[in-house]
Motif scaffolding. Structure first.
Motif, short mmCIF file in Angstrom:
data_model
loop_
_atom_site.label_atom_id
_atom_site.label_comp_id
_atom_site.label_asym_id
_atom_site.label_seq_id
_atom_site.Cartn_x
_atom_site.Cartn_y
_atom_site.Cartn_z
N THR A 70 7.92 -8.56 6.63
CA THR A 70 9.13 -8.71 5.83
C THR A 70 9.01 -7.80 4.61
O THR A 70 8.00 -7.14 4.40
N PHE A 71 10.03 -7.78 3.79
CA PHE A 71 9.99 -7.04 2.52
C PHE A 71 9.50 -7.98 1.43
O PHE A 71 9.55 -9.20 1.58
N PRO A 72 9.00 -7.45 0.30
CA PRO A 72 8.58 -8.33 -0.79
C PRO A 72 9.77 -9.07 -1.38
O PRO A 72 10.84 -8.49 -1.58
N GLY A 73 9.57 -10.35 -1.64
CA GLY A 73 10.64 -11.15 -2.22
C GLY A 73 10.23 -12.60 -2.34
O GLY A 73 9.20 -13.02 -1.80
N ALA A 86 6.05 -7.17 -7.66
CA ALA A 86 4.79 -6.99 -8.38
C ALA A 86 3.75 -8.01 -7.92
O ALA A 86 2.58 -7.67 -7.70
N GLU A 87 4.17 -9.27 -7.76
CA GLU A 87 3.24 -10.32 -7.34
C GLU A 87 2.72 -10.10 -5.92
O GLU A 87 1.53 -10.28 -5.65
N GLU A 88 3.60 -9.71 -5.03
CA GLU A 88 3.22 -9.64 -3.62
C GLU A 88 2.56 -8.34 -3.20
O GLU A 88 1.69 -8.35 -2.34
N VAL A 89 2.98 -7.21 -3.79
CA VAL A 89 2.41 -5.92 -3.37
C VAL A 89 1.89 -5.08 -4.54
O VAL A 89 1.56 -3.91 -4.36
N GLY A 90 1.83 -5.66 -5.75
CA GLY A 90 1.22 -4.99 -6.88
C GLY A 90 1.95 -3.78 -7.41
O GLY A 90 1.36 -2.94 -8.08
N ASN A 109 1.97 3.00 -9.01
CA ASN A 109 0.86 2.34 -8.32
C ASN A 109 1.14 2.21 -6.83
O ASN A 109 2.25 1.85 -6.44
N PRO A 110 0.12 2.48 -6.01
CA PRO A 110 0.32 2.28 -4.57
C PRO A 110 0.38 0.78 -4.27
O PRO A 110 -0.14 -0.04 -5.03
N VAL A 170 0.05 -4.22 3.81
CA VAL A 170 1.27 -3.55 3.35
C VAL A 170 1.29 -2.16 3.97
O VAL A 170 0.26 -1.51 4.10
N GLN A 171 2.50 -1.73 4.37
CA GLN A 171 2.59 -0.44 5.04
C GLN A 171 4.02 0.08 4.94
O GLN A 171 4.97 -0.70 4.99
N TYR A 172 4.13 1.40 4.80
CA TYR A 172 5.43 2.04 4.87
C TYR A 172 5.77 2.35 6.33
O TYR A 172 4.91 2.77 7.10
#
Length: 188
Positions: free
Chosen positions: A88-91, A109-113, A145-146, A156-158
């Motif tokens: 899913t996407f961060p949310g 920020a919380e989920e993927v920094g 930031n990555p 996490v991945q694009y």
């Protein structure tokens, strides 16, 4: 430090049982029962003691489709239930006193920094099979930031549109949002 001062750990499975399994009035502690409520006679939980009517509405969720310069979208593999291991996407949920935009930035920020810059609103989504949430999703530009993993994101991945694992998407609203993003990208 007393128990009241220790940070609580969220049990996500338990949280998702609310409001369906709530049995007692939040005001007086009386037992709740399903009853028709005037004027439309729709059924709601009503306190047998004080008469409080629990008008349940969807909780607001906000998220980001973070898209990089190559036109790929950032997805996270869920490290928590529900839908553990799915993408899913961060949310997450919007807190009281917070705007949807603020929540989308905070949750990303919380989920993927990542500290992201919000773009336009992609849409508002609902899952009619599980109508307890309304999901607001924004386009977002990645910050410096990555992306990183977190207790909520195992990976996490694009992904380019043709690389998305459609059979591993966590939620129907995620699928609809990604399809809307792909359609927008195709229109330019």
């Amino acid at each position: 430090m007393g128990d009241d001062e220790k940070p609580a750990t969220i049990n996500h499975e338990l949280q998702h049982r609310y409001p369906a399994l709530a049995r007692f009035c939040p005001l007086c502690g009386g037992q709740m029962a399903q009853r028709p409520v005037s004027p439309d006679n729709r059924r709601h939980k009503v306190c047998k003691r004080c008469g409080f009517v629990d008008f349940q509405g969807p909780k607001l969720v906000a998220g980001c489709l973070v898209v990089d310069d190559a036109g790929r979208v950032l997805l996270l593999r869920r490290a928590i239930e529900p839908r553990l291991g799915y993408w899913t996407f961060p949310g997450g949920y919007v807190d009281l006193g917070e705007t949807a935009a603020q929540a989308a930035i905070r949750e990303t920020a919380e989920e993927v920094g990542m500290t992201v810059t919000l773009g336009e609103l992609i849409g508002v989504y609902f899952d009619l099979a599980s109508p307890k949430d309304a999901i607001v999703v924004y386009l977002a530009d990645p910050g410096r930031n990555p992306p990183t993993t977190s207790p909520e994101a195992a990976q996490v991945q694009y992904f380019a549109p043709d690389q998305i694992s459609w059979d591993r998407i966590a939620f129907e609203p995620t699928r609809h949002c990604l399809n809307d993003w792909i359609a927008r990208a195709a229109r330019g």
